[in-house]
Scaffold this motif. Structure first.
Motif, PDB file in Angstrom:
ATOM      1  N   VAL A  74      -0.449 -25.136  16.790  1.00  0.00           N
ATOM      2  CA  VAL A  74       0.022 -26.504  17.023  1.00  0.00           C
ATOM      3  C   VAL A  74      -0.495 -26.893  18.400  1.00  0.00           C
ATOM      4  N   ILE A  75      -1.300 -27.949  18.450  1.00  0.00           N
ATOM      5  CA  ILE A  75      -1.979 -28.345  19.682  1.00  0.00           C
ATOM      6  C   ILE A  75      -1.457 -29.696  20.148  1.00  0.00           C
ATOM      7  N   HIS A  76      -1.226 -29.811  21.444  1.00  0.00           N
ATOM      8  CA  HIS A  76      -0.766 -31.081  22.018  1.00  0.00           C
ATOM      9  C   HIS A  76      -1.859 -32.130  21.815  1.00  0.00           C
ATOM     10  N   PRO A  77      -1.486 -33.364  21.420  1.00  0.00           N
ATOM     11  CA  PRO A  77      -2.477 -34.414  21.160  1.00  0.00           C
ATOM     12  C   PRO A  77      -3.416 -34.703  22.342  1.00  0.00           C
ATOM     13  N   ARG A  78      -2.931 -34.491  23.548  1.00  0.00           N
ATOM     14  CA  ARG A  78      -3.750 -34.730  24.743  1.00  0.00           C
ATOM     15  C   ARG A  78      -4.988 -33.821  24.735  1.00  0.00           C
ATOM     16  N   TYR A  79      -4.868 -32.630  24.164  1.00  0.00           N
ATOM     17  CA  TYR A  79      -5.996 -31.711  24.125  1.00  0.00           C
ATOM     18  C   TYR A  79      -6.922 -31.959  22.936  1.00  0.00           C
ATOM     19  N   VAL A  80      -6.426 -32.653  21.933  1.00  0.00           N
ATOM     20  CA  VAL A  80      -7.238 -32.940  20.745  1.00  0.00           C
ATOM     21  C   VAL A  80      -8.106 -34.175  20.961  1.00  0.00           C
ATOM     22  N   LYS A  81      -7.603 -35.138  21.701  1.00  0.00           N
ATOM     23  CA  LYS A  81      -8.283 -36.431  21.859  1.00  0.00           C
ATOM     24  C   LYS A  81      -9.752 -36.324  22.269  1.00  0.00           C
ATOM     25  N   PRO A  82     -10.131 -35.450  23.210  1.00  0.00           N
ATOM     26  CA  PRO A  82     -11.557 -35.370  23.576  1.00  0.00           C
ATOM     27  C   PRO A  82     -12.475 -34.910  22.435  1.00  0.00           C
ATOM     28  N   PHE A  83     -11.921 -34.297  21.400  1.00  0.00           N
ATOM     29  CA  PHE A  83     -12.736 -33.788  20.298  1.00  0.00           C
ATOM     30  C   PHE A  83     -12.882 -34.789  19.157  1.00  0.00           C
ATOM     31  N   VAL A  84     -12.159 -35.903  19.212  1.00  0.00           N
ATOM     32  CA  VAL A  84     -12.272 -36.929  18.175  1.00  0.00           C
ATOM     33  C   VAL A  84     -13.425 -37.838  18.555  1.00  0.00           C
ATOM     34  N   GLN A  85     -14.424 -37.895  17.684  1.00  0.00           N
ATOM     35  CA  GLN A  85     -15.649 -38.623  18.004  1.00  0.00           C
ATOM     36  C   GLN A  85     -15.578 -40.066  17.539  1.00  0.00           C
ATOM     37  N   VAL A  86     -16.236 -40.919  18.280  1.00  0.00           N
ATOM     38  CA  VAL A  86     -16.343 -42.377  18.055  1.00  0.00           C
ATOM     39  C   VAL A  86     -15.046 -43.011  17.578  1.00  0.00           C
ATOM     40  N   ASN A  87     -15.097 -43.791  16.541  1.00  0.00           N
ATOM     41  CA  ASN A  87     -13.918 -44.529  16.092  1.00  0.00           C
ATOM     42  C   ASN A  87     -12.900 -43.605  15.450  1.00  0.00           C
ATOM     43  N   LYS A  88     -11.656 -43.753  15.870  1.00  0.00           N
ATOM     44  CA  LYS A  88     -10.581 -42.874  15.406  1.00  0.00           C
ATOM     45  C   LYS A  88     -10.163 -43.235  13.981  1.00  0.00           C
ATOM     46  N   ASN A  89     -10.120 -42.234  13.123  1.00  0.00           N
ATOM     47  CA  ASN A  89      -9.512 -42.369  11.802  1.00  0.00           C
ATOM     48  C   ASN A  89      -9.002 -40.997  11.384  1.00  0.00           C
ATOM     49  N   ASP A  90      -8.314 -40.906  10.279  1.00  0.00           N
ATOM     50  CA  ASP A  90      -7.679 -39.648   9.884  1.00  0.00           C
ATOM     51  C   ASP A  90      -8.696 -38.536   9.627  1.00  0.00           C
ATOM     52  N   THR A  91      -9.844 -38.868   9.039  1.00  0.00           N
ATOM     53  CA  THR A  91     -10.867 -37.864   8.761  1.00  0.00           C
ATOM     54  C   THR A  91     -11.410 -37.281  10.055  1.00  0.00           C
ATOM     55  N   ARG A  92     -11.712 -38.147  11.011  1.00  0.00           N
ATOM     56  CA  ARG A  92     -12.237 -37.680  12.302  1.00  0.00           C
ATOM     57  C   ARG A  92     -11.158 -36.949  13.102  1.00  0.00           C
ATOM     58  N   ASP A  93      -9.896 -37.372  12.947  1.00  0.00           N
ATOM     59  CA  ASP A  93      -8.794 -36.659  13.601  1.00  0.00           C
ATOM     60  C   ASP A  93      -8.713 -35.221  13.102  1.00  0.00           C
ATOM     61  N   ALA A  94      -8.786 -35.034  11.792  1.00  0.00           N
ATOM     62  CA  ALA A  94      -8.705 -33.684  11.218  1.00  0.00           C
ATOM     63  C   ALA A  94      -9.856 -32.813  11.717  1.00  0.00           C
ATOM     64  N   LEU A  95     -11.057 -33.378  11.782  1.00  0.00           N
ATOM     65  CA  LEU A  95     -12.213 -32.637  12.287  1.00  0.00           C
ATOM     66  C   LEU A  95     -12.023 -32.308  13.774  1.00  0.00           C
ATOM     67  N   GLY A  96     -11.530 -33.270  14.551  1.00  0.00           N
ATOM     68  CA  GLY A  96     -11.277 -33.039  15.971  1.00  0.00           C
ATOM     69  C   GLY A  96     -10.233 -31.962  16.202  1.00  0.00           C
ATOM     70  N   ILE A  97      -9.204 -31.948  15.378  1.00  0.00           N
ATOM     71  CA  ILE A  97      -8.153 -30.917  15.479  1.00  0.00           C
ATOM     72  C   ILE A  97      -8.763 -29.538  15.206  1.00  0.00           C
ATOM     73  N   ALA A  98      -9.597 -29.455  14.160  1.00  0.00           N
ATOM     74  CA  ALA A  98     -10.227 -28.174  13.824  1.00  0.00           C
ATOM     75  C   ALA A  98     -11.160 -27.717  14.949  1.00  0.00           C
TER      76      ALA A  98
END
Length: 150
Positions: A74-98
């Motif tokens: 379980v990762i704090h959202p502050r640490y996930v945000k830099p890994f989400v590329q370009v426009n935010k959506n659920d698919t890119r969020d899941a990839l950024g989390i991984a």
């Protein structure tokens, strides 16, 4: 653990997004699942690292996935945000989390058990009630002062 897949799970109310990375960091699968489909789908997957953002419901899902034998991060959202590329959506969020979970030094949030969550809820409710009591007392004192009652 070297050849373990990493599953990024973007939690939502009803439709969850899932992204699976292989041990090299390549995305091998992305899938959209309804709430009722998540546990049956992940039960069929080989033991993996399942990562999600810390949010409401993340501790519940972490406990359920740990029962299936997965390693949960379980990762704090502050640490996930830099890994989400370009426009935010659920698919890119899941990839950024991984991708965030693939970092060996990524800090994680400890998963709470049910008793810990109950205790935290009790403390939160009590704190809110105490604040409201103080606010009402201050408001009453101010109103009485307007009538000369000190």
């Amino acid at each position: 653990m070297q050849n373990t897949n990493i599953i990024g799970l973007d939690l939502a109310k009803s439709v969850f997004q899932l992204s699976v990375l292989d041990h090299r960091g390549n995305e091998i699968k992305k899938k959209q699942l309804k709430r009722a489909q998540v546990l049956p789908f992940l039960a069929k997957q080989p033991t993996s690292v399942v990562a999600m953002e810390a949010c409401s419901g993340s501790h519940y899902w972490a406990r359920q996935l740990a029962k299936l034998g997965h390693t949960v991060k379980v990762i704090h959202p502050r640490y996930v945000k830099p890994f989400v590329q370009v426009n935010k959506n659920d698919t890119r969020d899941a990839l950024g989390i991984a991708e965030a979970a693939s970092r060996p030094t990524m800090p994680t949030v400890a998963v709470k058990n049910v008793e810990q969550q109950d205790l935290q809820a009790l403390h939160r409710v009590r704190e809110r009630i105490v604040k409201e009591r103080v606010a009402v007392g201050n408001e009453l004192r101010g109103l009485l002062a307007e009538y000369g009652v000190i």
